[in-house]
Write a protein that holds these residues in place. Structure first.
Motif, PDB file in Angstrom:
ATOM      1  N   LEU A  83     -28.062  14.149  -1.513  1.00 45.77           N
ATOM      2  CA  LEU A  83     -28.926  14.792  -2.505  1.00 45.77           C
ATOM      3  C   LEU A  83     -29.155  13.903  -3.718  1.00 45.77           C
ATOM      4  CD1 LEU A  83     -27.710  18.515  -2.430  1.00 45.77           C
ATOM      5  CD2 LEU A  83     -29.829  17.555  -1.509  1.00 45.77           C
ATOM      6  N   VAL A  84     -28.132  13.156  -4.115  1.00 44.10           N
ATOM      7  CA  VAL A  84     -28.316  12.245  -5.252  1.00 44.10           C
ATOM      8  C   VAL A  84     -29.379  11.202  -4.933  1.00 44.10           C
ATOM      9  CG1 VAL A  84     -27.184  10.424  -6.582  1.00 44.10           C
ATOM     10  CG2 VAL A  84     -26.029  12.612  -6.247  1.00 44.10           C
ATOM     11  N   VAL A  85     -29.323  10.653  -3.726  1.00 40.63           N
ATOM     12  CA  VAL A  85     -30.308   9.640  -3.333  1.00 40.63           C
ATOM     13  C   VAL A  85     -31.699  10.248  -3.220  1.00 40.63           C
ATOM     14  CG1 VAL A  85     -30.954   8.023  -1.514  1.00 40.63           C
ATOM     15  CG2 VAL A  85     -28.562   8.253  -2.177  1.00 40.63           C
ATOM     16  N   TYR A  86     -31.799  11.407  -2.559  1.00 44.40           N
ATOM     17  CA  TYR A  86     -33.117  12.012  -2.368  1.00 44.40           C
ATOM     18  C   TYR A  86     -33.710  12.506  -3.685  1.00 44.40           C
ATOM     19  CZ  TYR A  86     -31.854  11.957   2.578  1.00 44.40           C
ATOM     20  OH  TYR A  86     -31.492  11.568   3.836  1.00 44.40           O
ATOM     21  N   LEU A  87     -32.896  13.126  -4.552  1.00 44.02           N
ATOM     22  CA  LEU A  87     -33.417  13.611  -5.834  1.00 44.02           C
ATOM     23  C   LEU A  87     -33.830  12.468  -6.741  1.00 44.02           C
ATOM     24  CD1 LEU A  87     -31.008  16.600  -6.584  1.00 44.02           C
ATOM     25  CD2 LEU A  87     -33.419  16.708  -5.908  1.00 44.02           C
ATOM     26  N   THR A  88     -33.079  11.379  -6.705  1.00 45.98           N
ATOM     27  CA  THR A  88     -33.468  10.206  -7.511  1.00 45.98           C
ATOM     28  C   THR A  88     -34.813   9.659  -7.058  1.00 45.98           C
ATOM     29  OG1 THR A  88     -31.145   9.661  -7.868  1.00 45.98           O
ATOM     30  CG2 THR A  88     -32.762   7.924  -8.277  1.00 45.98           C
ATOM     31  N   GLY A  89     -34.978   9.535  -5.748  1.00 41.16           N
ATOM     32  CA  GLY A  89     -36.269   9.078  -5.247  1.00 41.16           C
ATOM     33  C   GLY A  89     -37.381  10.063  -5.546  1.00 41.16           C
ATOM     34  N   TYR A  90     -37.068  11.360  -5.482  1.00 39.06           N
ATOM     35  CA  TYR A  90     -38.087  12.370  -5.772  1.00 39.06           C
ATOM     36  C   TYR A  90     -38.529  12.318  -7.233  1.00 39.06           C
ATOM     37  CZ  TYR A  90     -40.130  16.979  -6.573  1.00 39.06           C
ATOM     38  OH  TYR A  90     -40.965  18.010  -6.948  1.00 39.06           O
ATOM     39  N   LEU A  91     -37.570  12.135  -8.134  1.00 35.79           N
ATOM     40  CA  LEU A  91     -37.936  12.064  -9.557  1.00 35.79           C
ATOM     41  C   LEU A  91     -38.771  10.827  -9.857  1.00 35.79           C
ATOM     42  CD1 LEU A  91     -34.602  13.224 -11.259  1.00 35.79           C
ATOM     43  CD2 LEU A  91     -36.734  14.526 -10.978  1.00 35.79           C
ATOM     44  N   LEU A  92     -38.395   9.701  -9.284  1.00 38.20           N
ATOM     45  CA  LEU A  92     -39.158   8.479  -9.544  1.00 38.20           C
ATOM     46  C   LEU A  92     -40.578   8.584  -9.004  1.00 38.20           C
ATOM     47  CD1 LEU A  92     -36.453   5.758  -8.780  1.00 38.20           C
ATOM     48  CD2 LEU A  92     -37.233   6.583 -11.017  1.00 38.20           C
ATOM     49  N   ILE A  93     -40.709   9.124  -7.804  1.00 38.50           N
ATOM     50  CA  ILE A  93     -42.043   9.239  -7.218  1.00 38.50           C
ATOM     51  C   ILE A  93     -42.845  10.334  -7.933  1.00 38.50           C
ATOM     52  CG2 ILE A  93     -43.281   9.841  -5.096  1.00 38.50           C
ATOM     53  CD1 ILE A  93     -41.130   8.457  -3.533  1.00 38.50           C
ATOM     54  N   LEU A 118     -46.488   9.964  -9.467  1.00 39.28           N
ATOM     55  CA  LEU A 118     -47.601  10.849  -9.103  1.00 39.28           C
ATOM     56  C   LEU A 118     -48.187  11.553 -10.314  1.00 39.28           C
ATOM     57  CD1 LEU A 118     -46.257  12.475  -5.810  1.00 39.28           C
ATOM     58  CD2 LEU A 118     -48.032  10.733  -6.041  1.00 39.28           C
ATOM     59  N   ALA A 119     -47.343  11.857 -11.303  1.00 39.75           N
ATOM     60  CA  ALA A 119     -47.865  12.522 -12.506  1.00 39.75           C
ATOM     61  C   ALA A 119     -48.841  11.627 -13.246  1.00 39.75           C
ATOM     62  CB  ALA A 119     -46.699  12.916 -13.409  1.00 39.75           C
ATOM     63  N   PHE A 120     -48.534  10.339 -13.349  1.00 38.58           N
ATOM     64  CA  PHE A 120     -49.461   9.415 -14.001  1.00 38.58           C
ATOM     65  C   PHE A 120     -50.703   9.198 -13.136  1.00 38.58           C
ATOM     66  CE2 PHE A 120     -45.566   8.206 -16.285  1.00 38.58           C
ATOM     67  CZ  PHE A 120     -46.044   8.215 -17.595  1.00 38.58           C
ATOM     68  N   ALA A 121     -50.506   9.205 -11.795  1.00 35.56           N
ATOM     69  CA  ALA A 121     -51.651   8.938 -10.923  1.00 35.56           C
ATOM     70  C   ALA A 121     -52.611  10.115 -10.859  1.00 35.56           C
ATOM     71  CB  ALA A 121     -51.166   8.587  -9.519  1.00 35.56           C
ATOM     72  N   THR A 122     -52.091  11.335 -11.043  1.00 35.46           N
ATOM     73  CA  THR A 122     -52.945  12.534 -10.939  1.00 35.46           C
ATOM     74  C   THR A 122     -53.229  13.154 -12.298  1.00 35.46           C
ATOM     75  OG1 THR A 122     -50.983  13.925 -10.602  1.00 35.46           O
ATOM     76  CG2 THR A 122     -52.070  13.039  -8.626  1.00 35.46           C
ATOM     77  N   ALA A 123     -53.109  12.391 -13.352  1.00 30.12           N
ATOM     78  CA  ALA A 123     -53.337  12.939 -14.695  1.00 30.12           C
ATOM     79  C   ALA A 123     -54.776  13.379 -14.895  1.00 30.12           C
ATOM     80  CB  ALA A 123     -52.943  11.908 -15.752  1.00 30.12           C
ATOM     81  N   SER A 124     -55.712  12.753 -14.201  1.00 30.70           N
ATOM     82  CA  SER A 124     -57.121  13.099 -14.378  1.00 30.70           C
ATOM     83  C   SER A 124     -57.550  14.292 -13.537  1.00 30.70           C
ATOM     84  CB  SER A 124     -57.996  11.879 -14.018  1.00 30.70           C
ATOM     85  OG  SER A 124     -57.766  11.487 -12.673  1.00 30.70           O
TER      86      SER A 124
END
Length: 301
Positions: A30-40, A44-50
């Motif tokens: 879970l630590v590995v998956y959650l870390t990757g999820y937060l980074l991605i 995605l938040a910056f990529a879908t800001a528009s």
């Protein structure tokens, strides 16, 4: 230790993983998956800001399902049950019969893991693991899987019981080249543990293994020989042949003597006697003789 029995009458010596080791492996995953999820998610938040709010919510849900559900399923499928946390803790997910898991097993485990692990913060999984005799959670029960320990202390290898003396060397001419390694392993594990089985169950297992061995060798089983004794004699014959190949020619204790190595016989070399010189006679050419012409008449008397 698990007492699972496969279709080849092999008693599996699996050691089911308990709650502490499984919890540590899940936390690492879970630590590995959650870390990757937060980074991605940040990317995605910056990529879908528009985009509008509905599109951003759809991308967030898709990212959640992909990273926290799809990735664990893909990892367990490709690694045959060894995720990063399980690999660190020496664990592995296997089927109930001890074989490697496939996509459908990983899919059921991952789908129910969302409810057991993420939805209830692991409470349902802990209760199910404590109640189960083999430490399985609901995902393992519905998927037909089991988490086992791979790194276990080495156990003493039990030797195969010797065959009766009247069977020693009786199967020296048997062709064993078509017998697969899986059948040899099943026969060996049965012979080393046959005293721990019920007599009727052990007799049926021995008969099945003997029939499989006869079908592979192509030679009929000897009349009046018990199935277990037949298996012992054939296994010892194979061990004798392996020892003869490994340690060279010569008689092997408990098996048939190896074929003697032919010794080359030296061939005597005859001395070369010089021949006497022979005089050369010149060849004289012979002139051709003209044939006598015949007229067909008789000469005068």
């Amino acid at each position: 230790m698990s007492d699972l029995v496969t279709g080849d009458a092999v008693v599996l010596g699996l050691r089911p993983a308990r709650l502490p080791s499984r919890s540590l492996a899940i936390v690492l995953d879970l630590v590995v998956y959650l870390t990757g999820y937060l980074l991605i998610s940040i990317g995605l938040a910056f990529a879908t800001a528009s985009l509008d709010g509905a599109a951003q919510a759809a991308v967030a849900v898709a990212g959640f399902l992909l990273l926290l559900v799809g990735v664990p399923i893909a990892v367990e499928t490709l690694t045959h049950g060894r995720s990063l946390g399980k690999l660190a803790c020496g664990l592995r997910v296997v089927r109930d019969d001890g074989g490697p898991i496939r996509f459908r097993h990983a899919l059921v485990r991952g789908a129910l893991g969302v409810v057991e692990l993420l939805g209830t913060f692991g409470a349902v999984a802990c209760i199910a693991s404590l109640v189960s005799a083999r430490g399985r959670r609901l995902g393992d029960v519905f998927a037909g899987t089991l988490v086992v320990r791979e790194r276990v202390p080495g156990a003493r290898v039990m030797p195969v019981p010797p065959p009766p003396p009247w069977l020693a060397g009786r199967f020296s001419g048997l062709d064993l080249s078509a017998v697969p390694d899986g059948l040899w392993l099943a026969i060996r594990q049965y012979l080393t543990r046959m005293n721990q089985l019920d007599p009727q169950v052990g007799a049926s297992m021995a008969a099945k293994l003997a029939d499989d061995l006869v079908a592979r060798t192509g030679a009929p089983a000897p009349v009046g020989v018990p199935a277990a004794a037949f298996l012992m004699a054939v296994v010892h014959e194979r061990q004798a042949r392996d020892a003869a190949r490994a340690f060279g020619a010569g008689p092997v204790p408990g098996g048939a003597p190896a074929a003697p190595v032919p010794v080359p016989v030296p061939v005597p070399v005859m001395p070369v006697v010089p021949q006497a010189s022979v005089p050369v006679v010149p060849v004289v050419p012979v002139e051709p003789v003209e044939p006598v012409r015949r007229t067909g008449f008789a000469p005068p008397a």
